[in-house]
Scaffold this active site. Structure first.
Site, short mmCIF file in Angstrom:
data_model
loop_
_atom_site.label_atom_id
_atom_site.label_comp_id
_atom_site.label_asym_id
_atom_site.label_seq_id
_atom_site.Cartn_x
_atom_site.Cartn_y
_atom_site.Cartn_z
N GLY A 154 0.82 -1.22 0.00
CA GLY A 154 0.00 0.00 0.00
C GLY A 154 0.84 1.25 0.00
N ASP A 195 28.33 46.49 -4.25
CA ASP A 195 27.02 46.85 -3.71
C ASP A 195 26.80 46.07 -2.41
OD1 ASP A 195 24.27 47.72 -3.59
OD2 ASP A 195 23.73 45.77 -4.42
N ARG A 214 -5.85 6.09 12.66
CA ARG A 214 -4.94 5.69 13.73
C ARG A 214 -5.13 6.67 14.89
NH1 ARG A 214 -0.20 8.58 14.30
NH2 ARG A 214 0.31 10.05 12.62
N LEU A 229 -5.86 8.89 2.36
CA LEU A 229 -6.08 7.89 1.32
C LEU A 229 -7.24 6.97 1.64
CD1 LEU A 229 -2.40 6.94 0.43
CD2 LEU A 229 -3.93 8.53 -0.76
N VAL A 230 -7.66 6.91 2.93
CA VAL A 230 -8.80 6.06 3.30
C VAL A 230 -10.04 6.46 2.51
CG1 VAL A 230 -10.42 5.54 5.18
CG2 VAL A 230 -7.95 5.42 5.58
N ASP A 264 9.16 13.06 2.66
CA ASP A 264 8.48 13.41 3.90
C ASP A 264 9.29 14.19 4.93
OD1 ASP A 264 5.91 13.64 4.76
OD2 ASP A 264 5.73 11.61 5.51
N GLU A 280 -9.69 5.00 -0.90
CA GLU A 280 -9.82 3.54 -0.86
C GLU A 280 -11.28 3.13 -0.73
OE1 GLU A 280 -5.52 2.88 1.44
OE2 GLU A 280 -7.40 2.37 2.43
N TYR A 287 12.93 10.86 15.79
CA TYR A 287 11.61 10.52 15.27
C TYR A 287 10.50 10.83 16.28
CZ TYR A 287 7.75 8.00 13.18
OH TYR A 287 6.52 7.69 12.64
N ARG A 299 1.42 4.97 19.42
CA ARG A 299 2.14 5.70 20.47
C ARG A 299 1.37 5.73 21.79
NH1 ARG A 299 4.30 11.33 18.91
NH2 ARG A 299 5.89 10.73 20.41
#
Length: 738
Positions: free
Chosen positions: A29, A499, A275, A378-379, A143, A382, A89, A313
């Site tokens: 995916g 300059d 999520r 994208l859901v 990303d 889909e 991250y 998380r």
């Protein structure tokens, strides 16, 4: 042979260690699917983290993993420690960039420690890539985790084709400016030839931030840098349309989903899939569903909200708090409206396979997608693709990127519970023929612009990237610079006319912010300490201001376009007699346009007035600038005044004051065997024209158009590098003794 290199935070292969054995699983995916056909070619490589901390591996395991990933999966693993992952991250990426770019400023944390980790990991990615980059390679970086990487690559590989795609929103300038490291992030991204976003809103936000923070203008979303041009464009990401529309058998589903699809026919199903994240607006979605049941009681017992939340998380306190909030809200709705035979909300806190999710899609009458902010989502795509019967409908937040493509959906404000409730009713009550027509239009779009088309379009555009607009004069290349340096080295009496704004320093939002940095001061000091050099700063700035910044150096200063002259350690001398009576006529006109143009300002000099519009919105500038220019020309036509157009400035001054006059003041005093003049805008053309025919004259900037200069450099950074070469070539007096 050239190759295509993909770079992302995570590889399309995840490595896990179980029972002292390394196990490999390929991703499906999204990005992995879109780039699969390119990655499977023999001349491609994918670089990224494999999902396992380097600390967990013995040296022999790390070597074995790298061999397996290179030989079997064509991947280059980037080694990250557990501390790197936590600080880079989970820290900077997810505690600073993620909330800020999604407009959650109250969630944004600013930490020098995590910023240092972010910079360090981006450098580590470059160090790993450096040995495998070829001169003709194409590199596509993905990303927000790697926004510094394009410039790191550009610095060593100035001719590389580098693309960058941001998969999350790019915020408006007012939000982005809150970031402490905003300049570093923009400069990192500007190392790319092509920068892609999901929507044109994000494109506009980006170029506006670049203009306001870096002072770089765009022409049709194309910007010129020192070594390359940067094109910015929207590439809405698609899905694997054929995969989601393919027929499926019941025996491919889990027993749980088989039971669900059979029972789904008893009620009308509303589906929500996300999520666990505060940007998704899940609590507001539940409140909106509660509002729906309150406002439209006829649907009680007739509908069900299937709320799927994938764990994410949960060890972080704010995410655990969000989970508990969702659980409380679900309990409240079920407690208030549920009956012995009907539970309005079914809450699934788990992940499902892709096949099971497609079963959910095909069994749901409405998909409820109301993120508070989402790059694409994208859901939504889909779901539409999976509904091959054309009978589904979406209630979609206007702040999801997908809303710009799926405009046939029911579009709502994610913060308006009443609007979402009304949107649900609209979607459920929509006539079948209308629903079918809307679905058919969305299907055509999704089929045409699928994830493969998205990847093809980006790579094709990146392949067509060029080095920028054709300059009016040839760029000063390495061979020309070497010849200039040799002439400089052989000369015994040199004149350097430089300059200031746009030539030695970059442009800032207001003139007083362009203060010389220490690097520039050291460079000017090194040049002026050579007794063979006469270094002159020739500027349109006020004499008092430029003296405050550079008066302690051994340089000549020519200010106000030649009106004032100051030799090192001397006093200012006015070179011509001028008066200021005209200001009382011009100032009110400039102030009128300043009032009409937020962001513009009037700078009053001793014998000039300047209207700056660098901070104005570009859409408003052209009309008002032209109006003011025409008005000024009509007033000054009968006076000894001129209207000069500089870089984002209109200036009115006595026509006798020009930089050509300043050049004559010095060239008439001595016989120089090396003369160099450098400037960036129209006010420097008089200087170029006044230089001796054998002089070196350099126009700074990549734009096309006539100039009296012999050659060009693209930026003030390039000019500084040239001056540094000359400074390094200077012969010191002590060297002459040997």
């Amino acid at each position: 042979m050239s190759k295509l290199i993909f770079v992302s935070n995570r590889l399309p292969v995840t490595v896990k260690k179980a029972d002292d054995e390394l196990r490999y699983s390929e991703s499906i995916g999204g990005l992995a699917t879109g780039l699969k056909s390119y990655h499977e070619q023999g001349n491609s490589l994918w670089a990224g983290w494999a999902g396992i901390a380097q600390d967990e591996l013995r040296s022999d395991e790390a070597e074995a993993m790298e061999r397996e990933l290179r030989n079997t999966y064509n991947c280059l693993p980037i080694a990250l420690s557990a501390a790197d992952i936590e600080q880079y991250y989970h820290g900077f990426c997810n505690e600073t960039i993620w909330p800020l770019f999604h407009y959650f400023t109250s969630h944004t944390e600013y930490s020098m420690e995590t910023w240092d980790a972010y910079r360090r990991v981006n450098e580590r990615f470059f160090e790993a890539l450096d040995p495998v980059i070829g001169e003709e390679d194409t590199i596509w970086i993905h990303d927000y985790q790697l926004m510094l990487l394009p410039q790191l690559i550009r610095e060593k590989y100035p001719d590389a084709k580098i693309g960058f795609f941001l998969h999350i929103p790019f915020p408006s300038f007012e939000i982005f400016r809150l970031l402490i490291w905003r300049e570093e992030i923009l400069q990192g991204l500007m190392g790319a030839n092509l920068i892609g976003f999901h929507t044109y809103d994000y494109v506009r936000h980006f170029v506006n931030s670049v203009r306001r923070i870096l002072g770089v203008e765009h022409h049709l979303y194309k910007m010129n840098q020192d070594t390359h041009s940067v094109r910015v464009e929207a590439f809405p990401m698609g899905i694997d349309y054929d995969y989601f529309t393919a027929a499926r058998k019941m025996d491919e589903l889990s027993p749980e989903l088989k039971s669900f699809t059979e029972n789904a026919q008893t009620v009308r199903n509303i589906l929500s899939i996300d999520r666990l994240d505060y940007t998704k607006g899940i609590p507001d979605r539940i409140k909106a569903f509660k509002r729906f049941l309150t406002d439209y009681p006829e649907y009680r017992g007739e509908v069900r909200l299937n709320l799927i939340v994938a764990p994410s998380r949960v060890e972080v306190e704010s995410y655990d708090k969000l989970k508990r909030q969702i659980e409380v809200l679900v309990s409240e709705v079920n407690g208030q409206f549920g009956t012995a035979n009907w539970m309005p909300v079914w809450f699934f806190f788990r992940t499902f396979s892709q096949e099971d999710l497609i079963a959910f899609y095909r069994s749901s009458d409405v998909l409820l997608v109301t993120p508070l902010r989402d790059g694409m989502n994208l859901v939504a795509k889909e779901y539409i693709a999976s509904r091959t019967d054309l009978r589904g409908m979406i209630v979609l937040s206007e702040t999801a990127g997908a809303a710009s493509e799926l405009f046939e959906a029911v579009i709502v404000n994610a913060n308006d519970h009443g609007a979402i409730a009304s949107g649900l009713k609209t979607a459920l009550d929509m006539p079948e023929d209308e629903k079918t027509e809307k679905n058919r239009a969305m299907h055509r779009r999704l089929e045409r612009y699928d994830v493969h088309f998205w990847a093809d379009k980006f790579i094709t555009a990146l392949g067509q990237a060029d080095s920028g607009l054709q300059p009016a004069k040839p760029l000063l290349g390495d061979s020309e610079a070497a010849a200039l340096e040799e002439d400089y080295r052989l000369a015994s009496n040199r004149l350097l006319l430089l300059d200031y704004d746009g030539t030695l320093v970059g442009f800032k939002p207001t003139p007083d912010q362009a203060k010389p940095d220490e690097e520039l001061r050291r460079l000017l000091r090194k040049l002026s300490d050579d007794p063979a050099n006469t270094v002159v700063i020739i500027t349109g700035r006020e004499h008092t201001g430029i003296e405050k910044w550079l008066g302690d150096l051994n340089v000549h200063l020519i200010a106000s376009h030649g009106l004032w002259l100051r030799k090192p350690e001397g006093d200012w001398v006015k070179t011509i007699h001028v008066d200021n009576e005209w200001k009382e006529t011009i100032r009110p006109l400039m102030e009128k346009y300043t009032d009409q143009m937020p962001g513009s300002l009037v700078e009053e000099k001793d014998y000039a007035l300047a209207w700056h519009y660098r901070q104005c919105e570009s859409e408003l500038v052209e009309l008002k600038r032209t109006e003011l220019r025409e008005a000024l020309l009509s007033i000054t036509g009968s006076m000894s005044l001129g209207v000069l157009e500089g870089n984002k400035v209109l200036e009115v001054k006595d026509v006798r004051m020009n930089k050509g006059h300043g050049v004559h003041l010095l060239t008439g005093e001595n016989a120089y065997d090396f003369v160099l003049g450098a400037g960036d805008d129209h006010t420097d053309e008089d200087m170029f024209a006044a230089l001796p025919s054998e002089a070196y004259s350099i126009k700074i900037g990549s734009g096309s158009g006539h100039t009296n200069a012999r050659s060009q450099l693209k930026s003030h950074q390039a000019m500084r590098r040239l001056l540094q070469r000359l400074a390094d070539a200077s012969v010191k007096p002590k060297q002459l003794l040997h």
